[in-house]
Design a protein around this motif. Structure first.
Motif, PDB file in Angstrom:
ATOM      1  N   UNK A   1       0.810  -1.211   0.000  1.00  0.00           N
ATOM      2  CA  UNK A   1       0.000   0.000   0.000  1.00  0.00           C
ATOM      3  C   UNK A   1       0.848   1.269   0.000  1.00  0.00           C
ATOM      4  N   UNK A   2       0.611   2.095  -1.003  1.00  0.00           N
ATOM      5  CA  UNK A   2       1.325   3.371  -1.089  1.00  0.00           C
ATOM      6  C   UNK A   2       0.631   4.412  -0.217  1.00  0.00           C
ATOM      7  N   UNK A   3       1.415   5.111   0.566  1.00  0.00           N
ATOM      8  CA  UNK A   3       0.923   6.159   1.462  1.00  0.00           C
ATOM      9  C   UNK A   3       1.295   7.507   0.855  1.00  0.00           C
ATOM     10  N   UNK A   4       0.304   8.370   0.689  1.00  0.00           N
ATOM     11  CA  UNK A   4       0.554   9.694   0.105  1.00  0.00           C
ATOM     12  C   UNK A   4       0.349  10.826   1.103  1.00  0.00           C
ATOM     13  N   UNK A   5      -0.281  10.508   2.226  1.00  0.00           N
ATOM     14  CA  UNK A   5      -0.545  11.505   3.271  1.00  0.00           C
ATOM     15  C   UNK A   5      -0.473  10.809   4.621  1.00  0.00           C
ATOM     16  N   UNK A   6      -0.280  11.599   5.675  1.00  0.00           N
ATOM     17  CA  UNK A   6      -0.263  11.026   7.018  1.00  0.00           C
ATOM     18  C   UNK A   6      -1.015  11.934   7.985  1.00  0.00           C
ATOM     19  N   UNK A   7      -1.688  11.302   8.933  1.00  0.00           N
ATOM     20  CA  UNK A   7      -2.361  12.037   9.990  1.00  0.00           C
ATOM     21  C   UNK A   7      -1.394  12.257  11.139  1.00  0.00           C
ATOM     22  N   UNK A   8      -1.449  13.427  11.743  1.00  0.00           N
ATOM     23  CA  UNK A   8      -0.545  13.773  12.827  1.00  0.00           C
ATOM     24  C   UNK A   8      -1.331  14.412  13.966  1.00  0.00           C
ATOM     25  N   UNK A   9      -0.902  14.137  15.192  1.00  0.00           N
ATOM     26  CA  UNK A   9      -1.552  14.785  16.327  1.00  0.00           C
ATOM     27  C   UNK A   9      -0.873  16.127  16.609  1.00  0.00           C
ATOM     28  N   UNK A  10      -1.268  16.791  17.681  1.00  0.00           N
ATOM     29  CA  UNK A  10      -0.744  18.128  17.981  1.00  0.00           C
ATOM     30  C   UNK A  10       0.754  18.113  18.310  1.00  0.00           C
ATOM     31  N   UNK A  11       1.296  16.952  18.665  1.00  0.00           N
ATOM     32  CA  UNK A  11       2.728  16.820  18.928  1.00  0.00           C
ATOM     33  C   UNK A  11       3.511  16.440  17.678  1.00  0.00           C
ATOM     34  N   UNK A  12       2.791  16.203  16.573  1.00  0.00           N
ATOM     35  CA  UNK A  12       3.441  15.796  15.336  1.00  0.00           C
ATOM     36  C   UNK A  12       3.622  14.300  15.191  1.00  0.00           C
TER      37      UNK A  12
ATOM     38  N   UNK B   1      -2.213  -0.193  11.405  1.00  0.00           N
ATOM     39  CA  UNK B   1      -1.072  -0.286  10.492  1.00  0.00           C
ATOM     40  C   UNK B   1       0.081  -1.040  11.154  1.00  0.00           C
ATOM     41  N   UNK B   2       0.351  -0.745  12.409  1.00  0.00           N
ATOM     42  CA  UNK B   2       1.412  -1.455  13.138  1.00  0.00           C
ATOM     43  C   UNK B   2       1.117  -2.945  13.173  1.00  0.00           C
ATOM     44  N   UNK B   3      -0.111  -3.301  13.496  1.00  0.00           N
ATOM     45  CA  UNK B   3      -0.503  -4.709  13.557  1.00  0.00           C
ATOM     46  C   UNK B   3      -0.328  -5.389  12.199  1.00  0.00           C
ATOM     47  N   UNK B   4      -0.757  -4.735  11.138  1.00  0.00           N
ATOM     48  CA  UNK B   4      -0.653  -5.316   9.797  1.00  0.00           C
ATOM     49  C   UNK B   4       0.802  -5.483   9.354  1.00  0.00           C
ATOM     50  N   UNK B   5       1.654  -4.527   9.682  1.00  0.00           N
ATOM     51  CA  UNK B   5       3.074  -4.622   9.323  1.00  0.00           C
ATOM     52  C   UNK B   5       3.733  -5.744  10.123  1.00  0.00           C
ATOM     53  N   UNK B   6       3.494  -5.781  11.413  1.00  0.00           N
ATOM     54  CA  UNK B   6       4.131  -6.790  12.260  1.00  0.00           C
ATOM     55  C   UNK B   6       3.679  -8.208  11.925  1.00  0.00           C
ATOM     56  N   UNK B   7       2.432  -8.348  11.496  1.00  0.00           N
ATOM     57  CA  UNK B   7       1.902  -9.675  11.154  1.00  0.00           C
ATOM     58  C   UNK B   7       2.073 -10.022   9.677  1.00  0.00           C
ATOM     59  N   UNK B   8       2.804  -9.166   8.947  1.00  0.00           N
ATOM     60  CA  UNK B   8       3.035  -9.384   7.513  1.00  0.00           C
ATOM     61  C   UNK B   8       1.738  -9.513   6.726  1.00  0.00           C
ATOM     62  N   UNK B   9       0.710  -8.785   7.167  1.00  0.00           N
ATOM     63  CA  UNK B   9      -0.565  -8.770   6.461  1.00  0.00           C
ATOM     64  C   UNK B   9      -0.486  -7.836   5.261  1.00  0.00           C
ATOM     65  N   UNK B  10       0.097  -6.648   5.473  1.00  0.00           N
ATOM     66  CA  UNK B  10       0.260  -5.653   4.410  1.00  0.00           C
ATOM     67  C   UNK B  10       1.574  -4.918   4.621  1.00  0.00           C
ATOM     68  N   UNK B  11       2.077  -4.337   3.543  1.00  0.00           N
ATOM     69  CA  UNK B  11       3.230  -3.450   3.635  1.00  0.00           C
ATOM     70  C   UNK B  11       2.773  -2.052   3.248  1.00  0.00           C
ATOM     71  N   UNK B  12       3.462  -1.063   3.765  1.00  0.00           N
ATOM     72  CA  UNK B  12       3.166   0.338   3.476  1.00  0.00           C
ATOM     73  C   UNK B  12       4.460   1.022   3.062  1.00  0.00           C
ATOM     74  N   UNK B  13       4.356   1.978   2.149  1.00  0.00           N
ATOM     75  CA  UNK B  13       5.531   2.694   1.684  1.00  0.00           C
ATOM     76  C   UNK B  13       5.154   4.087   1.214  1.00  0.00           C
ATOM     77  N   UNK B  14       6.177   4.955   1.143  1.00  0.00           N
ATOM     78  CA  UNK B  14       6.054   6.303   0.600  1.00  0.00           C
ATOM     79  C   UNK B  14       6.962   6.356  -0.620  1.00  0.00           C
ATOM     80  N   UNK B  15       6.510   7.041  -1.652  1.00  0.00           N
ATOM     81  CA  UNK B  15       7.313   7.190  -2.859  1.00  0.00           C
ATOM     82  C   UNK B  15       7.520   8.674  -3.129  1.00  0.00           C
ATOM     83  N   UNK B  16       8.775   9.066  -3.323  1.00  0.00           N
ATOM     84  CA  UNK B  16       9.041  10.479  -3.567  1.00  0.00           C
ATOM     85  C   UNK B  16       8.834  10.826  -5.039  1.00  0.00           C
ATOM     86  N   UNK B  17       9.032  12.076  -5.389  1.00  0.00           N
ATOM     87  CA  UNK B  17       8.756  12.554  -6.743  1.00  0.00           C
ATOM     88  C   UNK B  17       9.703  11.967  -7.790  1.00  0.00           C
ATOM     89  N   UNK B  18      10.797  11.356  -7.346  1.00  0.00           N
ATOM     90  CA  UNK B  18      11.740  10.713  -8.265  1.00  0.00           C
ATOM     91  C   UNK B  18      11.457   9.216  -8.413  1.00  0.00           C
TER      92      UNK B  18
END
Length: 87
Positions: free
Chosen positions: A4-15, A35-52
């Protein structure tokens, strides 16, 4: 397992990352704990892709205050979860 490609992220008041997002995708937004559960259990992967087209995988880190999400450390700042647009 979905890659799963991530294009945005939610942040709290502390960042701290609270969710991963890709508008228009059925799974988005994905809360931090799910997301933590899915990554740790190898259910899904997540990544960010830059403009290059460079990919930075998102990993779970065990910090002093608990688990959190972070991209691979690299020379690009544009693929850091803190630096991508807010959900």
């Amino acid at each position: 397992m979905a890659d799963r490609r991530v294009t945005k992220s939610g942040k709290d008041s502390d960042g701290d990352i609270t969710s991963l997002c890709n508008p228009g995708q059925y799974w988005s937004p994905k809360g931090k704990s799910s997301a933590i559960n899915e990554i740790e259990n190898n259910t899904h992967t997540y990544y960010v892709q830059d403009s290059y087209g460079r990919r930075a995988d998102i990993h779970v880190v065990n910090g002093v205050n608990g688990k959190y999400l972070r991209t691979d450390p690299n020379s690009s700042c544009t693929d850091n979860l803190d630096n991508i647009p807010d959900c």
